[in-house]
Design a protein around this motif. Sequence first.
Motif, PDB file in Angstrom:
ATOM      1  N   GLU A   1      11.524   3.193  -6.202  1.00 25.26           N
ATOM      2  CA  GLU A   1      10.952   2.651  -7.411  1.00 25.26           C
ATOM      3  C   GLU A   1      10.125   3.923  -8.018  1.00 25.26           C
ATOM      4  OE1 GLU A   1      10.366  -1.769  -6.155  1.00 25.26           O
ATOM      5  OE2 GLU A   1       8.837  -0.305  -5.302  1.00 25.26           O
ATOM      6  N   ARG A   2       9.789   3.704  -9.478  1.00 24.04           N
ATOM      7  CA  ARG A   2       8.594   4.670  -9.928  1.00 24.04           C
ATOM      8  C   ARG A   2       7.346   3.912 -10.029  1.00 24.04           C
ATOM      9  NH1 ARG A   2       9.620   8.342 -13.986  1.00 24.04           N
ATOM     10  NH2 ARG A   2       8.151   6.995 -15.096  1.00 24.04           N
ATOM     11  N   TRP A   3       6.434   4.588  -9.475  1.00 26.92           N
ATOM     12  CA  TRP A   3       5.069   3.997  -9.618  1.00 26.92           C
ATOM     13  C   TRP A   3       3.886   4.841 -10.322  1.00 26.92           C
ATOM     14  CZ3 TRP A   3       3.278  -0.786  -8.195  1.00 26.92           C
ATOM     15  CH2 TRP A   3       4.553  -1.534  -7.214  1.00 26.92           C
ATOM     16  N   ARG A   4       2.747   4.545 -10.835  1.00 27.27           N
ATOM     17  CA  ARG A   4       1.850   5.192 -11.424  1.00 27.27           C
ATOM     18  C   ARG A   4       0.790   5.063 -10.810  1.00 27.27           C
ATOM     19  NH1 ARG A   4      -1.309   5.161 -16.773  1.00 27.27           N
ATOM     20  NH2 ARG A   4      -2.077   7.386 -17.063  1.00 27.27           N
ATOM     21  N   HIS A   5      -0.125   6.286 -10.344  1.00 29.38           N
ATOM     22  CA  HIS A   5      -1.465   5.903  -9.948  1.00 29.38           C
ATOM     23  C   HIS A   5      -2.296   5.806 -10.985  1.00 29.38           C
ATOM     24  CE1 HIS A   5      -4.499   7.316  -6.574  1.00 29.38           C
ATOM     25  NE2 HIS A   5      -4.838   6.029  -7.011  1.00 29.38           N
ATOM     26  N   VAL A   6      -2.591   4.405 -11.652  1.00 30.36           N
ATOM     27  CA  VAL A   6      -3.225   4.305 -12.748  1.00 30.36           C
ATOM     28  C   VAL A   6      -4.817   4.486 -12.513  1.00 30.36           C
ATOM     29  CG1 VAL A   6      -3.899   2.675 -14.686  1.00 30.36           C
ATOM     30  CG2 VAL A   6      -1.466   2.736 -13.753  1.00 30.36           C
TER      31      VAL A   6
ATOM     32  N   ASP B   1      -3.521   0.333  -3.098  1.00 28.64           N
ATOM     33  CA  ASP B   1      -2.863  -0.775  -2.918  1.00 28.64           C
ATOM     34  C   ASP B   1      -2.477  -1.063  -4.267  1.00 28.64           C
ATOM     35  OD1 ASP B   1      -4.644  -2.293  -4.464  1.00 28.64           O
ATOM     36  OD2 ASP B   1      -6.243  -2.381  -2.817  1.00 28.64           O
ATOM     37  N   GLU B   2      -1.774  -2.045  -4.516  1.00 30.34           N
ATOM     38  CA  GLU B   2      -0.834  -2.272  -5.594  1.00 30.34           C
ATOM     39  C   GLU B   2      -1.899  -2.623  -6.930  1.00 30.34           C
ATOM     40  OE1 GLU B   2       1.348  -6.197  -5.341  1.00 30.34           O
ATOM     41  OE2 GLU B   2       0.518  -6.138  -3.242  1.00 30.34           O
ATOM     42  N   THR B   3      -3.162  -2.974  -6.461  1.00 27.72           N
ATOM     43  CA  THR B   3      -4.058  -2.993  -7.751  1.00 27.72           C
ATOM     44  C   THR B   3      -4.345  -1.976  -8.280  1.00 27.72           C
ATOM     45  OG1 THR B   3      -6.117  -3.216  -6.437  1.00 27.72           O
ATOM     46  CG2 THR B   3      -4.854  -5.119  -6.711  1.00 27.72           C
ATOM     47  N   GLU B   4      -4.165  -0.786  -7.659  1.00 26.90           N
ATOM     48  CA  GLU B   4      -4.601   0.606  -8.591  1.00 26.90           C
ATOM     49  C   GLU B   4      -3.315   1.419  -9.097  1.00 26.90           C
ATOM     50  OE1 GLU B   4      -6.726   3.559  -5.840  1.00 26.90           O
ATOM     51  OE2 GLU B   4      -7.231   1.764  -4.407  1.00 26.90           O
ATOM     52  N   LEU B   5      -2.058   0.637  -8.796  1.00 23.42           N
ATOM     53  CA  LEU B   5      -0.900   1.131  -9.382  1.00 23.42           C
ATOM     54  C   LEU B   5      -0.091   0.376 -10.175  1.00 23.42           C
ATOM     55  CD1 LEU B   5       0.480   1.788  -5.664  1.00 23.42           C
ATOM     56  CD2 LEU B   5      -0.606   3.429  -7.179  1.00 23.42           C
ATOM     57  N   ALA B   6       0.511   0.856 -11.086  1.00 27.94           N
ATOM     58  CA  ALA B   6       1.379   0.173 -12.169  1.00 27.94           C
ATOM     59  C   ALA B   6       2.979   0.536 -11.869  1.00 27.94           C
ATOM     60  CB  ALA B   6       1.108   0.920 -13.436  1.00 27.94           C
ATOM     61  N   PRO B   7       3.788  -0.554 -11.806  1.00 29.83           N
ATOM     62  CA  PRO B   7       5.124  -0.049 -11.620  1.00 29.83           C
ATOM     63  C   PRO B   7       5.930   0.307 -12.608  1.00 29.83           C
ATOM     64  CG  PRO B   7       4.607  -2.439 -11.650  1.00 29.83           C
ATOM     65  CD  PRO B   7       3.281  -1.861 -11.720  1.00 29.83           C
TER      66      PRO B   7
ATOM     67  N   ILE C   1       0.833  -1.193   0.125  1.00 30.55           N
ATOM     68  CA  ILE C   1      -0.008   0.140  -0.052  1.00 30.55           C
ATOM     69  C   ILE C   1       0.866   1.258  -0.091  1.00 30.55           C
ATOM     70  CG2 ILE C   1      -1.826   1.198   1.383  1.00 30.55           C
ATOM     71  CD1 ILE C   1      -2.620  -1.506   2.381  1.00 30.55           C
ATOM     72  N   LEU C   2       0.705   1.944  -0.957  1.00 36.17           N
ATOM     73  CA  LEU C   2       1.649   3.233  -1.084  1.00 36.17           C
ATOM     74  C   LEU C   2       0.681   4.605  -1.206  1.00 36.17           C
ATOM     75  CD1 LEU C   2       3.846   2.214  -4.074  1.00 36.17           C
ATOM     76  CD2 LEU C   2       4.276   2.270  -1.489  1.00 36.17           C
ATOM     77  N   GLU C   3       1.020   5.690  -0.580  1.00 34.54           N
ATOM     78  CA  GLU C   3       0.147   6.949  -0.724  1.00 34.54           C
ATOM     79  C   GLU C   3       0.846   7.854  -1.960  1.00 34.54           C
ATOM     80  OE1 GLU C   3      -0.802  10.885   1.883  1.00 34.54           O
ATOM     81  OE2 GLU C   3       0.281   9.328   2.639  1.00 34.54           O
ATOM     82  N   CYS C   4      -0.163   7.959  -2.682  1.00 34.50           N
ATOM     83  CA  CYS C   4       0.358   8.888  -3.845  1.00 34.50           C
ATOM     84  C   CYS C   4       0.401  10.173  -3.422  1.00 34.50           C
ATOM     85  CB  CYS C   4      -0.902   8.838  -4.914  1.00 34.50           C
ATOM     86  SG  CYS C   4      -0.775   9.796  -6.322  1.00 34.50           S
ATOM     87  N   PRO C   5       1.604  10.880  -3.308  1.00 43.55           N
ATOM     88  CA  PRO C   5       1.773  12.313  -3.012  1.00 43.55           C
ATOM     89  C   PRO C   5       1.151  13.261  -3.758  1.00 43.55           C
ATOM     90  CG  PRO C   5       3.696  11.323  -4.403  1.00 43.55           C
ATOM     91  CD  PRO C   5       2.675  10.050  -4.253  1.00 43.55           C
TER      92      PRO C   5
END
Length: 109
Positions: free
Chosen positions: A54-59, A14-20, A3-7
């Motif tokens: 790491e880079r993540w995108r809040h897809v 959670d990781e299902t809403e994000l793309a690495p 679980i990551l907080e989108c800044p």
Amino acid sequence: MLILECPCCGVLADETELAPGGEAHLKRFGPGASDDEFEGYLFMRENPRGVHFERWRHVNGCGKWFHAARDTSTLEVFGTYPAQTTEPPRDIRDRISARRPGWTWREFA
């Protein structure tokens, strides 16, 4: 589950809403780069056991890219920050150092 907080929008996702997006803070080489520089950019990646940036995108949210500092072994998240930041903020580096004595920030050339 990770679980990551989108800044950018402040949502806990959670990781299902994000793309690495792979390793953060890479120096990108463009036209005029040597073959060795370009090969290093394309293929030479850190894959540490432990602290990683790491880079993540809040897809499934705001759609923006951001960086995350986390431990790949334990999934402990040290913090997230905007993708436009060229290196991790001091407070995140201090948080990592407090939890992982002896850890040092890797200088990117």
